[in-house]
Design a protein around this motif. Structure first.
Motif, PDB file in Angstrom:
ATOM      1  N   THR A 162       0.443  -1.595   0.072  1.00 31.38           N
ATOM      2  CA  THR A 162      -0.319   0.264   0.070  1.00 31.38           C
ATOM      3  C   THR A 162       0.930   1.251  -0.459  1.00 31.38           C
ATOM      4  OG1 THR A 162      -0.005   0.154   2.417  1.00 31.38           O
ATOM      5  CG2 THR A 162      -2.218  -0.393   1.145  1.00 31.38           C
ATOM      6  N   LYS A 163       1.792   1.004   0.100  1.00 35.39           N
ATOM      7  CA  LYS A 163       2.904   2.930   0.550  1.00 35.39           C
ATOM      8  C   LYS A 163       3.942   2.226  -0.892  1.00 35.39           C
ATOM      9  CE  LYS A 163       1.914   4.745   3.777  1.00 35.39           C
ATOM     10  NZ  LYS A 163      -0.379   4.096   4.214  1.00 35.39           N
ATOM     11  N   THR A 164       4.279   3.812  -1.171  1.00 32.64           N
ATOM     12  CA  THR A 164       4.883   3.196  -2.138  1.00 32.64           C
ATOM     13  C   THR A 164       6.485   3.935  -1.072  1.00 32.64           C
ATOM     14  OG1 THR A 164       4.565   5.686  -2.066  1.00 32.64           O
ATOM     15  CG2 THR A 164       3.766   3.793  -3.910  1.00 32.64           C
ATOM     16  N   ASN A 165       6.570   5.296  -0.071  1.00 31.71           N
ATOM     17  CA  ASN A 165       7.998   5.026  -0.678  1.00 31.71           C
ATOM     18  C   ASN A 165       8.570   4.062   0.974  1.00 31.71           C
ATOM     19  OD1 ASN A 165      10.236   6.194  -0.117  1.00 31.71           O
ATOM     20  ND2 ASN A 165       9.498   8.452   0.150  1.00 31.71           N
ATOM     21  N   VAL A 166       8.632   3.120   0.619  1.00 34.83           N
ATOM     22  CA  VAL A 166       9.118   2.398   2.155  1.00 34.83           C
ATOM     23  C   VAL A 166      10.561   2.321   1.943  1.00 34.83           C
ATOM     24  CG1 VAL A 166       8.921   0.087   3.358  1.00 34.83           C
ATOM     25  CG2 VAL A 166       7.090   0.932   1.560  1.00 34.83           C
ATOM     26  N   THR A 203      -3.611   7.835   7.410  1.00 37.51           N
ATOM     27  CA  THR A 203      -4.102   8.690   6.738  1.00 37.51           C
ATOM     28  C   THR A 203      -3.832   9.464   6.111  1.00 37.51           C
ATOM     29  OG1 THR A 203      -5.719   8.995   8.181  1.00 37.51           O
ATOM     30  CG2 THR A 203      -6.069   6.939   6.944  1.00 37.51           C
ATOM     31  N   ALA A 204      -3.462  10.283   6.824  1.00 39.73           N
ATOM     32  CA  ALA A 204      -2.528  11.938   6.811  1.00 39.73           C
ATOM     33  C   ALA A 204      -1.756  11.911   5.674  1.00 39.73           C
ATOM     34  CB  ALA A 204      -3.356  12.666   8.018  1.00 39.73           C
ATOM     35  N   GLU A 205      -1.033  10.199   5.284  1.00 37.78           N
ATOM     36  CA  GLU A 205       0.143  10.400   5.661  1.00 37.78           C
ATOM     37  C   GLU A 205       1.016  11.475   5.966  1.00 37.78           C
ATOM     38  OE1 GLU A 205      -0.114   9.441   0.993  1.00 37.78           O
ATOM     39  OE2 GLU A 205      -1.106   8.561   0.868  1.00 37.78           O
ATOM     40  N   ILE A 206       1.436  11.660   6.935  1.00 42.25           N
ATOM     41  CA  ILE A 206       2.564  12.702   7.708  1.00 42.25           C
ATOM     42  C   ILE A 206       3.460  12.550   7.337  1.00 42.25           C
ATOM     43  CG2 ILE A 206       0.552  13.816   9.293  1.00 42.25           C
ATOM     44  CD1 ILE A 206       2.376  11.327  11.054  1.00 42.25           C
ATOM     45  N   PHE A 207       4.412  11.132   6.818  1.00 41.56           N
ATOM     46  CA  PHE A 207       5.717  10.951   6.876  1.00 41.56           C
ATOM     47  C   PHE A 207       5.752  10.335   5.323  1.00 41.56           C
ATOM     48  CE2 PHE A 207       4.822   8.830  10.954  1.00 41.56           C
ATOM     49  CZ  PHE A 207       5.239   9.699  11.495  1.00 41.56           C
ATOM     50  N   SER A 208       6.605  11.291   4.776  1.00 42.63           N
ATOM     51  CA  SER A 208       6.664  10.862   3.129  1.00 42.63           C
ATOM     52  C   SER A 208       7.628   9.529   3.214  1.00 42.63           C
ATOM     53  CB  SER A 208       7.534  11.499   2.983  1.00 42.63           C
ATOM     54  OG  SER A 208       9.298  12.007   3.670  1.00 42.63           O
ATOM     55  N   THR A 209       8.655   9.347   3.918  1.00 40.00           N
ATOM     56  CA  THR A 209       9.218   7.947   3.920  1.00 40.00           C
ATOM     57  C   THR A 209       8.037   6.659   4.979  1.00 40.00           C
ATOM     58  OG1 THR A 209      10.694   8.874   2.905  1.00 40.00           O
ATOM     59  CG2 THR A 209      10.357   6.339   3.659  1.00 40.00           C
ATOM     60  N   HIS A 210       7.976   5.337   4.764  1.00 42.88           N
ATOM     61  CA  HIS A 210       8.292   4.832   6.045  1.00 42.88           C
ATOM     62  C   HIS A 210       9.363   4.069   5.921  1.00 42.88           C
ATOM     63  CE1 HIS A 210       4.112   5.141   6.924  1.00 42.88           C
ATOM     64  NE2 HIS A 210       3.765   5.778   6.442  1.00 42.88           N
ATOM     65  N   TYR A 211       9.210   3.216   7.401  1.00 39.34           N
ATOM     66  CA  TYR A 211      11.012   2.370   7.507  1.00 39.34           C
ATOM     67  C   TYR A 211      10.371   0.743   7.935  1.00 39.34           C
ATOM     68  CZ  TYR A 211      12.629   7.272   7.602  1.00 39.34           C
ATOM     69  OH  TYR A 211      12.395   8.253   7.173  1.00 39.34           O
ATOM     70  N   VAL A 271       1.281   6.643  16.746  1.00 41.02           N
ATOM     71  CA  VAL A 271       1.920   7.881  15.496  1.00 41.02           C
ATOM     72  C   VAL A 271       3.066   6.843  14.961  1.00 41.02           C
ATOM     73  CG1 VAL A 271       2.893   9.748  14.711  1.00 41.02           C
ATOM     74  CG2 VAL A 271       1.002   9.467  15.880  1.00 41.02           C
ATOM     75  N   VAL A 272       3.785   6.472  15.979  1.00 42.03           N
ATOM     76  CA  VAL A 272       5.550   5.907  15.175  1.00 42.03           C
ATOM     77  C   VAL A 272       5.035   4.447  15.553  1.00 42.03           C
ATOM     78  CG1 VAL A 272       7.718   5.931  16.783  1.00 42.03           C
ATOM     79  CG2 VAL A 272       5.884   7.025  17.711  1.00 42.03           C
ATOM     80  N   PHE A 273       4.318   3.734  16.055  1.00 41.51           N
ATOM     81  CA  PHE A 273       3.691   2.097  14.935  1.00 41.51           C
ATOM     82  C   PHE A 273       4.195   2.388  13.430  1.00 41.51           C
ATOM     83  CE2 PHE A 273       1.909   0.433  19.598  1.00 41.51           C
ATOM     84  CZ  PHE A 273       3.311  -0.485  19.375  1.00 41.51           C
ATOM     85  N   CYS A 274       2.854   3.269  13.395  1.00 42.39           N
ATOM     86  CA  CYS A 274       2.515   4.004  12.007  1.00 42.39           C
ATOM     87  C   CYS A 274       3.961   4.030  11.558  1.00 42.39           C
ATOM     88  CB  CYS A 274       1.820   4.795  11.915  1.00 42.39           C
ATOM     89  SG  CYS A 274       0.421   4.343  10.111  1.00 42.39           S
ATOM     90  N   LEU A 275       4.510   4.427  11.218  1.00 39.00           N
ATOM     91  CA  LEU A 275       5.635   4.903  11.067  1.00 39.00           C
ATOM     92  C   LEU A 275       7.059   3.704  11.067  1.00 39.00           C
ATOM     93  CD1 LEU A 275       7.634   6.913  10.305  1.00 39.00           C
ATOM     94  CD2 LEU A 275       8.874   7.141  12.269  1.00 39.00           C
ATOM     95  N   TYR A 276       6.698   3.143  11.943  1.00 42.06           N
ATOM     96  CA  TYR A 276       7.712   1.928  11.985  1.00 42.06           C
ATOM     97  C   TYR A 276       6.650   0.709  11.607  1.00 42.06           C
ATOM     98  CZ  TYR A 276      11.268   4.784  12.805  1.00 42.06           C
ATOM     99  OH  TYR A 276      12.397   5.964  13.085  1.00 42.06           O
TER     100      TYR A 276
END
Lengths: 618, 351
Positions: free
Chosen positions: A10-14, A223-231, A179-184
């Motif tokens: 689902t995410k493009t930038n991982v 949903t707000a895609e606050i992070f351009s990149t996920h890790y 939020v941080v769970f989502c980021l990672y």
């Protein structure tokens, strides 16, 4: 299909990274320790290597928003083997301006900074000493700032929940966690399970609120895609086996109850509440079904006095404290030396002198443990090197105490006591056999007649017919144990007690070298500095430097081969969190020009600073 | 003895046939000739065989001071500890093995000064053990300094101008500390002393016995104003459970309450009879009267000896074992492997 796979679809930038260091920081009432712990548990359960560093103030609730009230929890999670919680955080979550002020200097350049904008108001700027809003004055230009009105969003998520405003607000740490769970890309299930276990029965509304807020944080970030990149941090390749996350204090408690079970005798823990050792009492007081007796004494002296009494009566006597408590126990430790009774003294070291820095780490009790008593009063001294190692060294402490009928120091420290790491649960059949027999035969019994191999006296406990005898703090006559003031006997007994402890060197493992057995620099360490020293040495080894390290778990007596190890290096240094205490011991014992690398800031060594210090000696 | 309702810790079911001689150790007694400690040692060694406890189940524990040499002279297990800390060592022994009969011998300096904190907490925990506090109102072993029970103004080596400290009252302290058996006796009143020690032994719970003990070197005659034969019956009030408080050579004096104040009255005068007198009730759950007795000023009032208070409360070591047994009954005996594998665990596979 794992959660990671879903994310990739689902995410493009991982971006895949090897390891990440996160620091959660807020008011001491903001629940930062809990938030950090939850993230750690989740990372551990899904297979990362982890290392944590809770760093909190001594004040339970310093004034809200103030600099002294800032509480932090740093954790490093990784797909490779790690030994430290990381030097500089890659991500900082700052719940208020004070948390930002205290922690920003550590954040890596260009690091990710998540702030709760609701707390960035004039009153809080004043408390934190900001003259302008750092979110607007350009001072954060070097970081990737993600500004979220965390308090507002928490309140919105709970709009329909019948709870007080104050209680709703208290859920905001779980929004940040979401939020941080989502980021990672971490699953929420482990935390939700924890919430259910903790609150569902007694406070179902609290459970519901925390679940809602946690999901709201995750969904908002998603949903707000606050992070351009996920890790993505892959599972670590740890040695195969069953693991659990463990803190040093948990491992200490587990180690001592295990040791007592292996010895076949009940554990007696006499203690007085003191930071950062109290968790050992909390853990052990739960273990009644193991026959553990915990005794919360009226003071530190009573705590060890009772442990000595219990040991005299045949229990595994244990006392636990921090440096100031050791000072109070000193006379009683001398009594245990004179009466030659087994007792283990756990010292979870903290910053000193005096009350010092109760919640901060230090290694400055080594000389106190070795010499801090009247007269010639030798004891064995051990130091665990990691949270998990506390388990093994606790068993060692008990083994030596009962085999040699002596007090044994167990020098933990605030850093490993509160820090956590994955711990490989040892199979039962790999644990040592500590079984032993009390003396019961009156034939030829004398209370101070010694075993020729260990030089230890017989352990004969009250209740045993035919062995009634009296012991005490007055000098003993060799063999009979009668009170004796004869000069020659005293001289003999002082030397005998010293020899007994020195002889333990023949019953402990030799020291091991990390790296080549010879080279330009040998770095010696002990206790909780293991992770930082080893990582720094490894870094320099990868750069081709002729550097090795040797981490000591046995400090008195020292391993037999230590002198030979040192002789194979051009220079020898000791890195420790004091002004050079082990360094002094080694210089005195081996007449080697040992160099002291030290720090007494209440903080552990950072890898980078050690790399720099070692480099200067190469 | 009618006041021996409970089985004493460690006592055997069959008669052991022990005598006083069995309790005399091979160590030479080294107190000063004429010291009150000799009498106490003799009485303790006399009481011991009556308790029918095997010697190996008895432990004498002490701190530092003249009295604290006591364990060396008892042919039992013994622990001569460090100054003031005997209650801590004794507590550890008793908690580890509740089957032992634990005796703590201390003095006014050891027990009330340096060890004051420990004695208070040992008493409130109500371990089933016995404290014998030898009170000679002086530091003997360090050669004559004032102690926490020395009278205000007393001249000693360390108070040549008289002490400016107010003494502590051991019985009052024991009452405030919630000991469940509190008594006082005198070294030279051997019959009373041995009976008191025996009753202390039979009490289930913390027994505290203050023993007035004469130090004939540094504080000779400290108690003679009320212990000398000629004055004893007029100046000592023997407390007896259920009996009116009567004293005096002629057994014609008594203690009466006037409002909240005690007063000495003479029987037969102004129509006063024994029915007007206070009746001693050592089992009273309310400690008020026991405290009042402990505070009677001398010489306006006689000095009470005997049992001030004897009540029942759960013993610490029993409660500890109950919790352990309860946990085992509920969860089963601790399983180490299960414990080590508790919490969130995960398995790392071969790769």
């Amino acid at each position: 299909m794992s959660a990671t796979d879903t994310l990739e679809n689902t995410k493009t930038n991982v971006q895949e990274v090897e390891s990440v260091t996160i620091r959660f920081a807020g008011d001491s009432g903001d629940g930062m320790q809990l938030t950090g712990t939850q993230f750690t548990n989740t990372a551990a359960v899904i297979g990362n290597d982890i290392s944590t560093f809770p760093d909190y103030p001594a004040e339970i609730r310093a004034p809200a928003g103030s600099l002294p009230g800032v509480s932090g929890f740093q954790l490093n999670f990784s797909s490779v083997d790690i030994r430290t919680p990381g030097d500089a955080p890659n991500v900082l979550i700052a719940m208020n301006p004070a948390a930002l002020k205290v922690n920003l200097p550590d954040l890596e350049e260009g690091g990710l900074l998540i702030v709760n904008t609701n707390e960035f108001i004039k009153a809080n700027f004043d408390k934190a000493g900001y003259t302008s809003n750092p979110l607007e004055d350009g001072s954060l230009a070097g970081y990737r700032v993600v500004a979220i009105p965390i308090t507002d969003m928490t309140m919105n998520a709970l709009a329909q929940v019948p709870m007080t405003k104050r209680n709703k607000e208290r859920c905001k740490n779980f929004f940040a966690l979401g939020v941080v769970f989502c980021l990672y890309d971490r699953p929420l299930e482990p935390t939700i399970e924890w919430i259910n276990d903790k609150f569902e029965k007694k406070h179902p509304e609290v459970a519901e609120a925390n679940r809602l807020v946690l999901k709201a944080g995750f969904d908002y970030a998603d949903t707000a895609e606050i992070f351009s990149t996920h890790y993505k941090v892959r599972k670590a390749h740890l040695p195969p086996g069953k693991y659990r996350k463990i803190t040093g204090n948990e491992a200490t408690a587990l180690g001592f109850v295990t040791a007592a079970q292996l010895a076949g005798r009940p554990l007696f823990y006499g203690t007085y509440p003191i930071t950062p050792a109290s968790d050992i009492l909390h853990e052990l007081s739960l273990l009644k079904s193991f026959g553990v007796k915990t005794f919360q004494a009226e003071d530190e002296i009573a705590a060890i006095g009772a442990a000595i009494g219990a040991s005299f009566a045949g229990h595994i006597g244990l006392t636990g404290t921090s440096g100031p408590g050791v000072a109070l126990k000193s006379e009683a430790i001398g009594l245990a030396v004179m009466t030659e009774l087994p007792v283990v003294i756990v010292d979870v070291q903290r910053g000193g002198p005096s009350t010092g820095l109760p919640t901060k780490t230090e290694q400055a009790d080594l000389l106190q443990a070795m010499y801090g008593r009247n007269s010639e009063c030798p004891v064995a001294v051990l130091a665990p090197s990691t949270p998990g190692d506390c388990f093994h060294m606790a068993i060692e402490a008990v083994r030596l105490a009962i085999k040699f009928m002596t007090p044994v120091f167990f020098l933990s420290d605030g850093y490993i006591a509160n820090g956590a790491e994955p711990w490989k649960v040892p199979p039962m059949n790999e644990l040592p056999d500590l079984s032993f027999q009390f003396v019961t035969d009156p034939e030829g019994f004398f209370p101070y007649k010694r075993d020729p191999e260990t030089l230890s006296r017989p352990w004969a406990i009250p209740g045993t017919p035919g062995l009634t005898h009296r012991i005490g703090g007055l000098e003993k006559q060799h063999i009979t144990g009668n009170v004796n003031y004869d000069p020659a006997n005293h001289d003999f007994m002082v030397r005998l007690r010293a020899e007994k402890i020195a002889n333990i060197a023949n019953f402990i493992p030799e020291a091991e070298v990390f790296g080549a057995p010879e080279g330009d620099l040998l770095v010696i360490g002990w206790g909780g500095t293991y992770g930082a020293i080893t990582t720094a040495v490894e870094t320099l080894q990868h750069q081709g430097q002729r550097i090795s390290s040797c981490h000591l778990q046995y400090l008195n007596p020292l391993p037999r081969n230590l002198g030979d190890i040192m002789a194979n290096f051009k220079r020898v240094a000791v890195a420790e969190l004091n002004l050079g205490q082990l360094c002094m011991v080694l210089r005195a014992k081996y007449l080697v020009d040992v160099i002291s690398i030290n720090k007494v800031a209440g903080q552990p060594f950072k890898v980078k600073e050690l790399v720099n210090r070692f480099q200067g000696l190469l | 003895m009618s006041t021996n309702p409970t089985k004493i810790s460690g006592a055997a079911d069959m008669p052991l046939g022990l005598t006083r001689m069995n309790f005399i150790s091979d160590q030479e007694v080294r107190w000063c000739p004429g010291c009150g400690d000799y009498s106490i040692l003799f009485q303790v060694q006399t009481v011991m065989p009556k308790l029918n406890i095997p010697r190996e189940k008895i432990v004498f524990v002490s701190g530092i001071g003249c009295s604290s040499r006591f364990p060396y002279y008892m042919n039992t297990y013994g622990f001569h500890g460090i100054h003031g800390r005997a209650p801590t060592i004794a507590s550890g022994i008793k908690i580890a093995n509740p089957e032992l009969s634990v005796w703590l011998v201390t003095g006014d300096g050891d027990g009330l000064s340096i060890g004051g904190n420990h004695i208070v907490h040992a008493m409130r925990r109500n371990l089933d053990m016995n404290i014998l506090l030898f009170n000679n109102r002086i530091y003997g072993l360090t050669k004559g300094q004032y102690s926490p029970t020395s009278e205000y103004g007393k001249k000693t080596k360390s108070s040549p101008y008289g002490t400016v400290e107010h003494p502590i009252n051991p019985i009052s302290l024991a009452i405030a500390s919630e000991a469940t058996f509190i008594a006082r006796s005198v070294d030279i009143d051997t019959k009373h002393l041995s009976a008191t020690i025996e009753r202390a032994a039979y009490h289930k719970g913390m027994s505290f016995v203050e023993i007035f003990q004469n130090c004939n070197i540094f504080n000779d005659g400290a108690f003679k104003e009320f212990t000398e034969k000629e004055v004893r019956s007029d100046r000592i009030l023997p407390l007896e459970h259920g009996k009116p408080m009567i004293f005096g050579k002629e057994k014609n004096k008594g203690i009466r309450l006037n409002g909240l104040k005690p007063e000495v009255v003479t029987l037969g005068e102004n129509g006063i009879s024994t029915s007007d007198l206070l009746v001693h009730n050592e089992e009273d759950l309310d400690p008020t009267l026991a405290y009042m007795l402990s505070q009677l000023p001398f010489p306006e009032f006689p000095v009470p000896i005997g049992v001030f208070r004897r009540v029942t409360k759960p013993c610490y070591e029993d409660s500890v074992l109950e919790q352990i047994d309860g946990a085992v009954a509920k969860k089963g005996r601790g399983d180490l492997e299960k414990l080590m594998n508790s919490g969130d665990t995960w398995v790392v596979e071969e790769f």
